[in-house]
Scaffold this motif. Structure first.
Motif, PDB file in Angstrom:
ATOM      1  N   GLN A  92       0.851  -1.185   0.000  1.00  0.00           N
ATOM      2  CA  GLN A  92       0.000   0.000   0.000  1.00  0.00           C
ATOM      3  C   GLN A  92       0.890   1.238   0.000  1.00  0.00           C
ATOM      4  OE1 GLN A  92      -2.564   0.438   3.404  1.00  0.00           O
ATOM      5  NE2 GLN A  92      -3.682   2.153   2.509  1.00  0.00           N
ATOM      6  N   LEU A  93       0.583   2.183  -0.867  1.00  0.00           N
ATOM      7  CA  LEU A  93       1.357   3.418  -0.953  1.00  0.00           C
ATOM      8  C   LEU A  93       0.651   4.498  -0.145  1.00  0.00           C
ATOM      9  CD1 LEU A  93       2.124   1.680  -3.543  1.00  0.00           C
ATOM     10  CD2 LEU A  93       2.884   3.845  -4.529  1.00  0.00           C
ATOM     11  N   LYS A  94       1.280   4.910   0.946  1.00  0.00           N
ATOM     12  CA  LYS A  94       0.721   5.960   1.800  1.00  0.00           C
ATOM     13  C   LYS A  94       1.689   7.139   1.783  1.00  0.00           C
ATOM     14  CE  LYS A  94      -1.346   4.894   5.616  1.00  0.00           C
ATOM     15  NZ  LYS A  94      -1.688   4.375   6.956  1.00  0.00           N
ATOM     16  N   LEU A  95       1.644   7.882   0.696  1.00  0.00           N
ATOM     17  CA  LEU A  95       2.547   9.008   0.502  1.00  0.00           C
ATOM     18  C   LEU A  95       1.788  10.307   0.700  1.00  0.00           C
ATOM     19  CD1 LEU A  95       4.411   7.730  -2.697  1.00  0.00           C
ATOM     20  CD2 LEU A  95       5.045   7.399  -0.298  1.00  0.00           C
ATOM     21  N   VAL A  96       2.326  11.182   1.514  1.00  0.00           N
ATOM     22  CA  VAL A  96       1.664  12.459   1.787  1.00  0.00           C
ATOM     23  C   VAL A  96       2.234  13.585   0.934  1.00  0.00           C
ATOM     24  CG1 VAL A  96       1.098  11.788   4.140  1.00  0.00           C
ATOM     25  CG2 VAL A  96       3.240  12.973   3.703  1.00  0.00           C
ATOM     26  N   ARG A  97       3.363  13.334   0.291  1.00  0.00           N
ATOM     27  CA  ARG A  97       3.973  14.355  -0.550  1.00  0.00           C
ATOM     28  C   ARG A  97       3.806  13.982  -2.017  1.00  0.00           C
ATOM     29  NH1 ARG A  97       9.077  13.766   3.081  1.00  0.00           N
ATOM     30  NH2 ARG A  97       8.552  15.045   4.888  1.00  0.00           N
ATOM     31  N   PRO A  98       3.855  14.959  -2.902  1.00  0.00           N
ATOM     32  CA  PRO A  98       3.738  14.649  -4.329  1.00  0.00           C
ATOM     33  C   PRO A  98       4.959  13.900  -4.840  1.00  0.00           C
ATOM     34  CG  PRO A  98       4.248  16.965  -4.013  1.00  0.00           C
ATOM     35  CD  PRO A  98       3.974  16.415  -2.651  1.00  0.00           C
ATOM     36  N   LEU A 220      15.719  22.167  -5.938  1.00  0.00           N
ATOM     37  CA  LEU A 220      15.323  23.389  -5.236  1.00  0.00           C
ATOM     38  C   LEU A 220      13.815  23.611  -5.244  1.00  0.00           C
ATOM     39  CD1 LEU A 220      18.149  25.911  -6.248  1.00  0.00           C
ATOM     40  CD2 LEU A 220      17.741  24.870  -4.015  1.00  0.00           C
ATOM     41  N   PRO A 221      13.111  23.409  -6.373  1.00  0.00           N
ATOM     42  CA  PRO A 221      11.646  23.562  -6.332  1.00  0.00           C
ATOM     43  C   PRO A 221      10.988  22.593  -5.354  1.00  0.00           C
ATOM     44  CG  PRO A 221      12.418  23.622  -8.595  1.00  0.00           C
ATOM     45  CD  PRO A 221      13.593  23.219  -7.754  1.00  0.00           C
ATOM     46  N   GLU A 222      11.509  21.360  -5.281  1.00  0.00           N
ATOM     47  CA  GLU A 222      10.936  20.396  -4.340  1.00  0.00           C
ATOM     48  C   GLU A 222      11.138  20.863  -2.906  1.00  0.00           C
ATOM     49  OE1 GLU A 222      11.143  16.004  -6.354  1.00  0.00           O
ATOM     50  OE2 GLU A 222      13.024  16.875  -5.696  1.00  0.00           O
ATOM     51  N   LEU A 223      12.316  21.359  -2.584  1.00  0.00           N
ATOM     52  CA  LEU A 223      12.593  21.830  -1.226  1.00  0.00           C
ATOM     53  C   LEU A 223      11.686  23.000  -0.866  1.00  0.00           C
ATOM     54  CD1 LEU A 223      16.501  21.621  -1.225  1.00  0.00           C
ATOM     55  CD2 LEU A 223      14.904  20.105  -0.041  1.00  0.00           C
ATOM     56  N   HIS A 224      11.469  23.900  -1.815  1.00  0.00           N
ATOM     57  CA  HIS A 224      10.556  25.022  -1.563  1.00  0.00           C
ATOM     58  C   HIS A 224       9.133  24.511  -1.342  1.00  0.00           C
ATOM     59  CE1 HIS A 224      13.315  28.322  -2.065  1.00  0.00           C
ATOM     60  NE2 HIS A 224      13.707  27.900  -3.254  1.00  0.00           N
ATOM     61  N   ASN A 225       8.726  23.519  -2.118  1.00  0.00           N
ATOM     62  CA  ASN A 225       7.387  22.945  -1.932  1.00  0.00           C
ATOM     63  C   ASN A 225       7.254  22.293  -0.567  1.00  0.00           C
ATOM     64  OD1 ASN A 225       6.327  23.734  -4.380  1.00  0.00           O
ATOM     65  ND2 ASN A 225       6.952  21.863  -5.434  1.00  0.00           N
ATOM     66  N   PHE A 226       8.303  21.594  -0.127  1.00  0.00           N
ATOM     67  CA  PHE A 226       8.260  20.949   1.182  1.00  0.00           C
ATOM     68  C   PHE A 226       8.131  21.978   2.296  1.00  0.00           C
ATOM     69  CE2 PHE A 226      10.809  17.131  -0.571  1.00  0.00           C
ATOM     70  CZ  PHE A 226       9.644  16.612  -1.099  1.00  0.00           C
ATOM     71  N   LEU A 228       6.591  24.813   2.050  1.00  0.00           N
ATOM     72  CA  LEU A 228       5.188  25.237   2.025  1.00  0.00           C
ATOM     73  C   LEU A 228       4.287  24.187   2.663  1.00  0.00           C
ATOM     74  CD1 LEU A 228       4.932  26.773  -1.574  1.00  0.00           C
ATOM     75  CD2 LEU A 228       4.977  28.010   0.606  1.00  0.00           C
ATOM     76  N   ILE A 229       4.560  22.902   2.352  1.00  0.00           N
ATOM     77  CA  ILE A 229       3.762  21.821   2.932  1.00  0.00           C
ATOM     78  C   ILE A 229       3.919  21.802   4.451  1.00  0.00           C
ATOM     79  CG2 ILE A 229       3.553  19.310   3.071  1.00  0.00           C
ATOM     80  CD1 ILE A 229       4.304  19.223   0.099  1.00  0.00           C
ATOM     81  N   GLU A 233       1.001  22.186   7.207  1.00  0.00           N
ATOM     82  CA  GLU A 233       0.783  21.171   8.239  1.00  0.00           C
ATOM     83  C   GLU A 233       0.860  21.785   9.632  1.00  0.00           C
ATOM     84  OE1 GLU A 233       3.669  18.165   7.519  1.00  0.00           O
ATOM     85  OE2 GLU A 233       2.554  17.250   5.851  1.00  0.00           O
ATOM     86  N   GLU A 234       1.808  22.692   9.817  1.00  0.00           N
ATOM     87  CA  GLU A 234       1.947  23.358  11.119  1.00  0.00           C
ATOM     88  C   GLU A 234       0.708  24.206  11.429  1.00  0.00           C
ATOM     89  OE1 GLU A 234       5.003  26.425  13.424  1.00  0.00           O
ATOM     90  OE2 GLU A 234       5.141  26.130  11.256  1.00  0.00           O
ATOM     91  N   GLU A 235       0.242  24.951  10.436  1.00  0.00           N
ATOM     92  CA  GLU A 235      -0.942  25.786  10.643  1.00  0.00           C
ATOM     93  C   GLU A 235      -2.165  24.935  10.965  1.00  0.00           C
ATOM     94  OE1 GLU A 235      -1.174  27.956   7.037  1.00  0.00           O
ATOM     95  OE2 GLU A 235       0.387  29.412   7.588  1.00  0.00           O
TER      96      GLU A 235
END
Length: 256
Positions: A92-98, A220-226, A228-229, A233-235
């Motif tokens: 089962q794939l339980k991935l929370v990130r794209p 770098l785009p992935e790190l920026h997306n993380f 934001l994610i 999640e914190e909010e």
């Protein structure tokens, strides 16, 4: 692009996506939240009861016969002449990130007015649907790291395999236990020793959350997306905490 939730998907993957955008935000997260409360992570260095079990050739053959007699499908295990055996595992794939997949030729080569530099591999990202499962036919000596590689190839995911980890999930005394498999562990061997019951043993692919993530493997785009994610999640976590304490405060005031 979904008009309700702005979900964007690779056009070749539309048939794999199952979405229900009609419900209110967060309506589909209840099951995952309940399971997270029950889950207990165990250390990868703590061997499971099946990992300690050693079987000779006769015992392996007997276990395979017992396993095949208990399943309700045609996903049998078979013994090979060299003493190894083959069979199926369900992950089962339980991935929370794209995840990232190669971009298609149909996508325009110019974005925001800027052409892509020559030699840069173009990619696009999307979220895998919740509840995605995949059956893999593997050998007894297939390692957990090879299972991760095979799953990523099945879904044409081009992310670094070190971003992911294979977990062993088991239920005991109304408690759910998760254990991260080491790279050299053999999932089919664990499946044979545990039997076909999904409650006794199942496999889950998740993000590698051990604190040993190779962040240099991300773009770098992935790190920026993380970032934001993580902020979202914190909010959301802060919002839930404030709501819980507000409810407690209200009950105390009513009692007073």
């Amino acid at each position: 692009l979904s008009p309700d939730c702005s979900f964007t998907c690779h056009y070749r993957c539309r048939a794999l996506v199952r979405l229900d955008c009609s419900g209110p935000p967060g309506a589909g997260d209840e099951d995952d939240g309940n399971e997270r409360v029950l889950e207990k992570d165990t250390n990868v260095d703590e061997p499971s009861e099946w990992e300690k079990t050693e079987l000779d050739q006769a015992q392996v053959e007997q276990r395979i016969k017992e396993y095949n007699s208990q399943i309700n499908s045609n996903l049998f295990m078979s013994l090979n002449k060299d003493g190894s055996y083959a069979g199926f595992i369900k992950v089962q794939l339980k991935l929370v990130r794209p995840v990232a997949v190669p971009a298609t030729n149909r996508v325009p080569s110019v974005q925001a007015g800027r052409p892509h530099p020559q030699g840069v591999k173009r990619r696009t990202s999307f979220y895998l649907p919740k509840g995605t499962v995949k059956h893999l036919h593997i050998l007894s000596h297939t390692r957990a790291s090879e299972v991760i590689d095979a799953l990523l190839r099945k879904f044409t995911v081009i992310d670094n395999p070190r971003k992911f980890a294979l977990f062993e999930r088991s239920e005991k005394d109304e408690q759910v236990y998760l254990r991260k498999l080491s790279d050299d562990e053999q999932p089919l061997r664990l499946r044979l020793l545990a039997g076909p019951s999904e409650k006794v043993l199942s496999f889950i692919l998740k993000e590698n959350e051990t604190g040993e993530v190779n962040w240099d493997a991300f773009t770098l785009p992935e790190l920026h997306n993380f970032l934001l994610i993580l902020q979202r999640e914190e909010e959301e976590h802060v919002r839930r905490l404030r709501h819980r304490y507000a409810c407690c405060r209200q009950k105390m005031q009513e009692a007073l």
